[in-house]
Design a protein around this motif. Structure first.
Motif, PDB file in Angstrom:
ATOM      1  N   ASP A  69      -2.656  -6.259   7.472  1.00  0.00           N
ATOM      2  CA  ASP A  69      -1.748  -6.369   6.354  1.00  0.00           C
ATOM      3  C   ASP A  69      -1.863  -5.202   5.543  1.00  0.00           C
TER       4      ASP A  69
ATOM      5  N   ASN B 164       7.941   8.241  -0.779  1.00  0.00           N
ATOM      6  CA  ASN B 164       8.835   9.150   0.005  1.00  0.00           C
ATOM      7  C   ASN B 164      10.213   9.050  -0.714  1.00  0.00           C
TER       8      ASN B 164
ATOM      9  N   ALA C 129       0.284  -2.487   6.692  1.00  0.00           N
ATOM     10  CA  ALA C 129       1.600  -2.600   6.721  1.00  0.00           C
ATOM     11  C   ALA C 129       1.784  -2.347   5.105  1.00  0.00           C
ATOM     12  N   ASN C 130       1.175  -2.693   4.019  1.00  0.00           N
ATOM     13  CA  ASN C 130       1.260  -2.416   2.649  1.00  0.00           C
ATOM     14  C   ASN C 130       1.179  -1.078   2.439  1.00  0.00           C
ATOM     15  N   GLN C 131       0.054  -0.279   3.187  1.00  0.00           N
ATOM     16  CA  GLN C 131      -0.014   1.073   2.929  1.00  0.00           C
ATOM     17  C   GLN C 131       1.288   1.950   3.367  1.00  0.00           C
ATOM     18  N   LYS C 132       1.942   1.646   4.592  1.00  0.00           N
ATOM     19  CA  LYS C 132       3.076   2.287   4.973  1.00  0.00           C
ATOM     20  C   LYS C 132       4.224   1.704   4.322  1.00  0.00           C
ATOM     21  N   ALA C 133       4.500   0.687   3.574  1.00  0.00           N
ATOM     22  CA  ALA C 133       5.367   0.185   2.586  1.00  0.00           C
ATOM     23  C   ALA C 133       5.395   1.153   1.471  1.00  0.00           C
ATOM     24  N   GLU C 134       4.322   1.416   0.910  1.00  0.00           N
ATOM     25  CA  GLU C 134       3.968   2.425  -0.101  1.00  0.00           C
ATOM     26  C   GLU C 134       4.405   3.710   0.125  1.00  0.00           C
TER      27      GLU C 134
ATOM     28  N   VAL D  37       6.570   4.706   2.270  1.00  0.00           N
ATOM     29  CA  VAL D  37       8.253   4.559   2.192  1.00  0.00           C
ATOM     30  C   VAL D  37       8.513   4.599   0.672  1.00  0.00           C
ATOM     31  N   ARG D  38       7.984   3.735  -0.273  1.00  0.00           N
ATOM     32  CA  ARG D  38       8.442   4.021  -1.589  1.00  0.00           C
ATOM     33  C   ARG D  38       8.176   5.221  -2.359  1.00  0.00           C
TER      34      ARG D  38
END
Length: 231
Positions: A185, A198, A188-193, A195-196
């Motif tokens: 989890d 970027n 996943a949160n770090q990867k979503a961050e 994306v945000r």
């Protein structure tokens, strides 16, 4: 001369100066009023003039004239309560827009000082993403360790196949699975961050390119609506 007489003379002099000052002020005000003429058309074909605001023309503009008849200024009509409310709202909106414009100019100026060129902006993007990449690497390493531990636990559990597994072993397996999921989890949160961030930097770069090309400060619409690139 007695002291009392001297004091009395001084007081009279003070009162006399005060009266002269007051007279001078009143005289100046009277001279200004006399040199100012209010003029208006009352809407019935009559031209009215006065040395003070004309009551019949309070609902319309009144011209302020010099003694020679030349135009000095224009006095706007007085407003009723509804008109006053509308005027005040217009002024509030105008002031808010001006404040927003000045804030946009300030933000653009600071942005260009921080990123004078695209290389500096790219460097800022890399720095903003670096901590996230490190956190992801740590979590991925932890997941690999947990998977190795789980493999050992499952080998141990093979000895109890068809039997009741000891409580301690079962708890260790459950804890291992829960910890692995928590780390996934986090990843996943770090990867979503990432994306945000970027996306924010992409929008900011598009804004900067227009500013670098000569667009006036504050003239470029906001790069994003939901946030700004991290500082």
């Amino acid at each position: 001369m007695r002291v009392a007489d001297i004091i009395g003379v001084d007081r009279m002099r003070s009162w006399g100066l005060a009266l002269l000052s007051a007279s001078a002020i009143l005289g100046a005000n009277s001279a200004w009023a006399a040199s100012t003429i209010y003029s208006c058309d009352d809407g019935k074909g009559h031209k009215l003039t006065s040395d003070r605001p004309i009551q019949e023309c309070l609902d319309r503009e009144q011209r302020l004239l010099n003694k020679d008849g030349s135009h000095r200024d224009t006095v706007p009509p007085r407003m009723n309560a509804e008109e006053q409310a509308v005027f005040e709202e217009q002024q509030r909106v105008k002031q808010a827009q001006e404040a927003a414009r000045k804030d946009a100019v300030r933000r653009d100026r600071n942005l260009m000082l921080r990123f004078p060129n695209e290389a500096a902006h790219n460097k800022g993007r890399v720095a903003a993403l670096d901590d996230l990449r490190k956190a992801i690497a740590i979590s991925e390493k932890r997941v690999a360790e947990l998977q190795a531990d789980r493999k050992t636990l499952m080998t141990e559990a093979e000895f109890f196949k068809g039997k009741s597994m000891p409580f301690k072993l079962r708890s260790r397996i459950e804890d291992n699975e829960a910890t692995q999921q928590a780390q996934r989890d986090i990843i996943a949160n770090q990867k979503a961050e990432m994306v945000r961030i970027n996306a924010l930097y992409d929008a900011e770069l598009a804004r900067l390119r227009r500013l670098w090309a000569g667009a006036p400060l504050g003239s470029v619409p906001p790069a994003v609506a939901s946030g700004t690139a991290p500082r």
